[in-house]
Motif scaffolding. Structure first.
Motif, PDB file in Angstrom:
ATOM      1  N   UNK A  43      41.809  36.229  29.128  1.00 41.01           N
ATOM      2  CA  UNK A  43      42.760  36.462  28.036  1.00 41.01           C
ATOM      3  C   UNK A  43      42.602  37.861  27.446  1.00 41.01           C
ATOM      4  N   UNK A  44      41.374  38.323  27.317  1.00 40.14           N
ATOM      5  CA  UNK A  44      41.131  39.672  26.797  1.00 40.14           C
ATOM      6  C   UNK A  44      41.736  40.720  27.728  1.00 40.14           C
ATOM      7  N   UNK A  45      41.546  40.545  29.018  1.00 44.40           N
ATOM      8  CA  UNK A  45      42.112  41.495  29.987  1.00 44.40           C
ATOM      9  C   UNK A  45      43.636  41.442  29.928  1.00 44.40           C
ATOM     10  N   UNK A  46      44.206  40.252  29.853  1.00 41.43           N
ATOM     11  CA  UNK A  46      45.660  40.124  29.746  1.00 41.43           C
ATOM     12  C   UNK A  46      46.178  40.831  28.495  1.00 41.43           C
ATOM     13  N   UNK A  47      45.469  40.688  27.387  1.00 38.45           N
ATOM     14  CA  UNK A  47      45.885  41.330  26.142  1.00 38.45           C
ATOM     15  C   UNK A  47      45.854  42.851  26.260  1.00 38.45           C
ATOM     16  N   UNK A  48      44.818  43.379  26.885  1.00 39.97           N
ATOM     17  CA  UNK A  48      44.716  44.829  27.077  1.00 39.97           C
ATOM     18  C   UNK A  48      45.841  45.316  27.986  1.00 39.97           C
ATOM     19  N   UNK A  49      46.104  44.593  29.061  1.00 36.30           N
ATOM     20  CA  UNK A  49      47.173  44.985  29.976  1.00 36.30           C
ATOM     21  C   UNK A  49      48.533  44.920  29.280  1.00 36.30           C
ATOM     22  N   UNK A  50      48.748  43.881  28.497  1.00 39.61           N
ATOM     23  CA  UNK A  50      50.007  43.731  27.770  1.00 39.61           C
ATOM     24  C   UNK A  50      50.203  44.887  26.787  1.00 39.61           C
ATOM     25  N   UNK A  51      49.145  45.230  26.064  1.00 34.99           N
ATOM     26  CA  UNK A  51      49.222  46.327  25.098  1.00 34.99           C
ATOM     27  C   UNK A  51      49.502  47.651  25.805  1.00 34.99           C
ATOM     28  N   UNK A  52      48.844  47.881  26.915  1.00 34.29           N
ATOM     29  CA  UNK A  52      49.070  49.123  27.663  1.00 34.29           C
ATOM     30  C   UNK A  52      50.509  49.198  28.165  1.00 34.29           C
ATOM     31  N   UNK A  53      51.026  48.094  28.664  1.00 38.54           N
ATOM     32  CA  UNK A  53      52.406  48.062  29.134  1.00 38.54           C
ATOM     33  C   UNK A  53      53.374  48.293  27.979  1.00 38.54           C
ATOM     34  N   UNK A  54      53.115  47.664  26.844  1.00 39.47           N
ATOM     35  CA  UNK A  54      53.966  47.835  25.665  1.00 39.47           C
ATOM     36  C   UNK A  54      53.989  49.303  25.234  1.00 39.47           C
ATOM     37  N   UNK A  55      52.820  49.923  25.197  1.00 40.36           N
ATOM     38  CA  UNK A  55      52.738  51.326  24.788  1.00 40.36           C
ATOM     39  C   UNK A  55      53.453  52.241  25.780  1.00 40.36           C
TER      40      UNK A  55
END
Length: 92
Positions: A43-55
């Motif tokens: 979940x932590x990795x997914x959150x980081x990936x999601x944030x990077x994609x959003x940015x």
């Protein structure tokens, strides 16, 4: 940070490289606490990936909007075809 958590992060990294660890997979399957920590890592990795994609999408959107503003302001400063034809027909 627990040693188990560090091992799970290492396991995650190894999986990304295509390296399997049957021992760790078995620990995840057999131990509910390890399984919960494994879920937290994912979940932590997914959150980081999601944030990077959003940015990344936000940066592209902002660049596109800035470009549209320049194009729009350039179009405002230029007369359109109808205005040019009207001015020519009236002798300016």
């Amino acid at each position: 940070m627990s040693d188990n958590y560090t091992q799970l992060v290492d396991h995650f990294d190894n999986r990304l490289r295509g390296e399997e660890s049957p021992e760790m997979e078995q620990r995840i399957s057999n131990d509910p606490e390890t399984a919960q920590e494994w879920l937290s890592v994912k979940l932590a990795v997914d959150a980081v990936q999601h944030t990077a994609l959003y940015e990344e999408v936000l940066a592209v959107k902002e660049a596109w909007q800035a470009q549209q503003t320049v194009v729009y302001s350039q179009n405002l400063s230029r007369p359109n075809q109808r205005e040019v034809l009207s001015a020519l027909s009236t002798g300016m």
